[in-house]
Design a protein around this motif. Structure first.
Motif, PDB file in Angstrom:
ATOM      1  N   LEU A   4      -9.410 -41.463  40.821  1.00 56.92           N
ATOM      2  CA  LEU A   4      -9.178 -42.877  40.503  1.00 56.92           C
ATOM      3  C   LEU A   4      -8.972 -43.055  39.005  1.00 56.92           C
ATOM      4  O   LEU A   4      -9.687 -42.458  38.191  1.00 56.92           O
ATOM      5  CB  LEU A   4     -10.390 -43.703  40.976  1.00 56.92           C
ATOM      6  CG  LEU A   4     -10.269 -45.218  40.851  1.00 56.92           C
ATOM      7  CD1 LEU A   4      -9.142 -45.743  41.743  1.00 56.92           C
ATOM      8  CD2 LEU A   4     -11.585 -45.897  41.257  1.00 56.92           C
ATOM      9  N   LEU A  64     -16.584 -48.027  34.274  1.00 54.03           N
ATOM     10  CA  LEU A  64     -15.815 -47.165  35.164  1.00 54.03           C
ATOM     11  C   LEU A  64     -16.764 -46.043  35.594  1.00 54.03           C
ATOM     12  O   LEU A  64     -17.597 -45.601  34.785  1.00 54.03           O
ATOM     13  CB  LEU A  64     -14.618 -46.558  34.420  1.00 54.03           C
ATOM     14  CG  LEU A  64     -13.501 -47.528  34.015  1.00 54.03           C
ATOM     15  CD1 LEU A  64     -12.417 -46.800  33.226  1.00 54.03           C
ATOM     16  CD2 LEU A  64     -12.881 -48.191  35.256  1.00 54.03           C
ATOM     17  N   ASP A  65     -16.609 -45.567  36.829  1.00 54.34           N
ATOM     18  CA  ASP A  65     -17.481 -44.489  37.311  1.00 54.34           C
ATOM     19  C   ASP A  65     -17.322 -43.243  36.438  1.00 54.34           C
ATOM     20  O   ASP A  65     -16.298 -43.057  35.767  1.00 54.34           O
ATOM     21  CB  ASP A  65     -17.100 -44.111  38.753  1.00 54.34           C
ATOM     22  CG  ASP A  65     -17.402 -45.246  39.726  1.00 54.34           C
ATOM     23  OD1 ASP A  65     -18.263 -46.083  39.403  1.00 54.34           O
ATOM     24  OD2 ASP A  65     -16.754 -45.275  40.792  1.00 54.34           O
ATOM     25  N   TYR A 118      -5.513 -50.315  39.296  1.00 53.24           N
ATOM     26  CA  TYR A 118      -5.964 -48.927  39.488  1.00 53.24           C
ATOM     27  C   TYR A 118      -4.898 -48.124  40.215  1.00 53.24           C
ATOM     28  O   TYR A 118      -4.153 -48.677  41.035  1.00 53.24           O
ATOM     29  CB  TYR A 118      -7.225 -48.894  40.351  1.00 53.24           C
ATOM     30  CG  TYR A 118      -8.418 -49.560  39.711  1.00 53.24           C
ATOM     31  CD1 TYR A 118      -9.322 -48.833  38.958  1.00 53.24           C
ATOM     32  CD2 TYR A 118      -8.647 -50.929  39.878  1.00 53.24           C
ATOM     33  CE1 TYR A 118     -10.415 -49.439  38.369  1.00 53.24           C
ATOM     34  CE2 TYR A 118      -9.746 -51.537  39.287  1.00 53.24           C
ATOM     35  CZ  TYR A 118     -10.623 -50.791  38.537  1.00 53.24           C
ATOM     36  OH  TYR A 118     -11.703 -51.399  37.952  1.00 53.24           O
ATOM     37  N   HIS A 124     -18.268 -49.484  42.316  1.00 48.94           N
ATOM     38  CA  HIS A 124     -17.497 -48.591  43.203  1.00 48.94           C
ATOM     39  C   HIS A 124     -16.584 -49.374  44.146  1.00 48.94           C
ATOM     40  O   HIS A 124     -16.315 -48.918  45.256  1.00 48.94           O
ATOM     41  CB  HIS A 124     -18.432 -47.708  44.046  1.00 48.94           C
ATOM     42  CG  HIS A 124     -19.550 -47.085  43.280  1.00 48.94           C
ATOM     43  ND1 HIS A 124     -19.348 -46.326  42.153  1.00 48.94           N
ATOM     44  CD2 HIS A 124     -20.891 -47.129  43.465  1.00 48.94           C
ATOM     45  CE1 HIS A 124     -20.513 -45.917  41.689  1.00 48.94           C
ATOM     46  NE2 HIS A 124     -21.463 -46.400  42.446  1.00 48.94           N
ATOM     47  N   GLN A 125     -16.122 -50.527  43.702  1.00 55.07           N
ATOM     48  CA  GLN A 125     -15.401 -51.411  44.629  1.00 55.07           C
ATOM     49  C   GLN A 125     -14.152 -50.763  45.224  1.00 55.07           C
ATOM     50  O   GLN A 125     -13.918 -50.826  46.426  1.00 55.07           O
ATOM     51  CB  GLN A 125     -15.011 -52.719  43.935  1.00 55.07           C
ATOM     52  CG  GLN A 125     -14.282 -53.665  44.888  1.00 55.07           C
ATOM     53  CD  GLN A 125     -14.118 -55.051  44.339  1.00 55.07           C
ATOM     54  OE1 GLN A 125     -14.798 -55.426  43.391  1.00 55.07           O
ATOM     55  NE2 GLN A 125     -13.211 -55.809  44.907  1.00 55.07           N
ATOM     56  N   VAL A 126     -13.338 -50.148  44.367  1.00 54.01           N
ATOM     57  CA  VAL A 126     -12.077 -49.583  44.882  1.00 54.01           C
ATOM     58  C   VAL A 126     -12.379 -48.445  45.855  1.00 54.01           C
ATOM     59  O   VAL A 126     -11.801 -48.366  46.958  1.00 54.01           O
ATOM     60  CB  VAL A 126     -11.182 -49.111  43.714  1.00 54.01           C
ATOM     61  CG1 VAL A 126      -9.948 -48.396  44.243  1.00 54.01           C
ATOM     62  CG2 VAL A 126     -10.769 -50.299  42.839  1.00 54.01           C
ATOM     63  N   LYS A 127     -13.321 -47.612  45.483  1.00 58.04           N
ATOM     64  CA  LYS A 127     -13.680 -46.496  46.381  1.00 58.04           C
ATOM     65  C   LYS A 127     -14.218 -47.031  47.705  1.00 58.04           C
ATOM     66  O   LYS A 127     -13.860 -46.520  48.776  1.00 58.04           O
ATOM     67  CB  LYS A 127     -14.740 -45.612  45.719  1.00 58.04           C
ATOM     68  CG  LYS A 127     -14.206 -44.802  44.543  1.00 58.04           C
ATOM     69  CD  LYS A 127     -15.333 -44.025  43.904  1.00 58.04           C
ATOM     70  CE  LYS A 127     -14.871 -43.327  42.647  1.00 58.04           C
ATOM     71  NZ  LYS A 127     -15.980 -42.863  41.818  1.00 58.04           N
ATOM     72  N   THR A 139     -14.133 -41.614  37.127  1.00 60.73           N
ATOM     73  CA  THR A 139     -12.920 -42.443  37.004  1.00 60.73           C
ATOM     74  C   THR A 139     -12.444 -42.400  35.557  1.00 60.73           C
ATOM     75  O   THR A 139     -13.262 -42.468  34.635  1.00 60.73           O
ATOM     76  CB  THR A 139     -13.227 -43.916  37.400  1.00 60.73           C
ATOM     77  OG1 THR A 139     -13.665 -43.948  38.759  1.00 60.73           O
ATOM     78  CG2 THR A 139     -12.006 -44.802  37.254  1.00 60.73           C
TER      79      THR A 139
END
Ligand code: URA
Length: 240
Positions: free
Chosen positions: A207, A104-105, A135, A191-194, A108
């Motif tokens: 997130l 996770l970032d 998420y 960072h896929q969702v972002k 995040t």
């Protein structure tokens, strides 16, 4: 502990995948009880002295930990810049060298698994496994139907196309011009969702990962962790 094939033992100890371990054996990198082993059939347990390129292999007890990662912590076991890492959150009851499964970032929060079982980690991270990750994102602005459909159908990002996702608008804050959106994906690109929300013009402000497959954060507060139960581990392993 029952004897297992050398390549499985190596994979379990986190040396490499089973196939890569077979390669290491065939190439003569592995010594068992003082003898270089090149054939595959041999079975071992923790009474055997195993070395890979001269480095002894310690077979540790398997640990499977579910951590509620806070924001401001790196998903790694060490950081060059001296920032806090997720393993800093573990107490003395975790002596094994566990590491995060995926990441996770830094900014995040949410559910992160840690383990010292290399094969288990490789399995779960393999795209074929399709573990749903849920998420909750606070994003700028309000999403149109078209934008939601784009996220849901799969979209072209810089160097890959996303798989279909599930998207649910949970709430909208008209004063702050933000929306709270639940999104379920099964991939794990950086960072896929972002990147997905940025691509439809709604940058993520905050997130959190709420679920990993069937696992939730229930009963945990931020920064705390628990062991997975045997049943949970077995259920995750079954998802082949
Ligand atoms: N997607 C992101 O953009 N960040 C994460 O930490 C996890 C998924």
């Amino acid at each position: 502990m029952e004897k297992v094939r050398l390549q499985k033992f190596m994979a379990d100890a986190g040396v490499a995948s089973r196939r890569k371990s077979e390669q290491l054996i065939a190439e003569g990198h592995v010594v068992v009880n003082g003898k270089t082993v090149r054939e595959m059939g041999i079975k071992v347990d923790h009474h055997d002295k195993i070395e890979v390129d001269g480095m002894p292999l310690h077979s540790e007890k398997k640990r499977y930990i579910l951590l509620y990662k806070p924001r401001g912590v790196i998903s790694a076991v060490k950081d060059d810049k001296g920032r806090k890492v997720v393993t800093d959150l573990l107490e003395d009851d975790v002596e094994e060298r566990v590491y995060p499964i995926g990441r996770l970032d830094y900014d995040t929060s949410g559910l992160l698994l840690l383990t010292n079982d290399g094969e288990f980690a490789n399995q779960l991270m393999h795209p074929r496994y399709h573990v749903d990750k849920t998420y909750v994102a606070k994003v700028q602005g309000f999403l149109s139907i078209e934008e939601i459909q784009k996220l849901e159908h799969g979209m072209k990002l810089k160097d890959y196309k996303t798989s279909p996702a599930k998207v649910h608008i949970m709430s909208k804050d008209t004063k702050k011009n933000t929306s709270l959106v639940k999104i379920v994906i099964h991939e794990g690109h950086n960072h896929q969702v972002k990147n997905m929300f940025a691509a439809v013009g709604h940058p993520v402000e905050k997130l959190a990962r709420e679920k990993y497959g069937f696992l939730t954060l229930d009963g945990l507060v931020s920064g705390k962790y628990r062991n997975l139960t045997r049943l949970e581990v077995a259920q995750l392993k079954e998802r082949r």
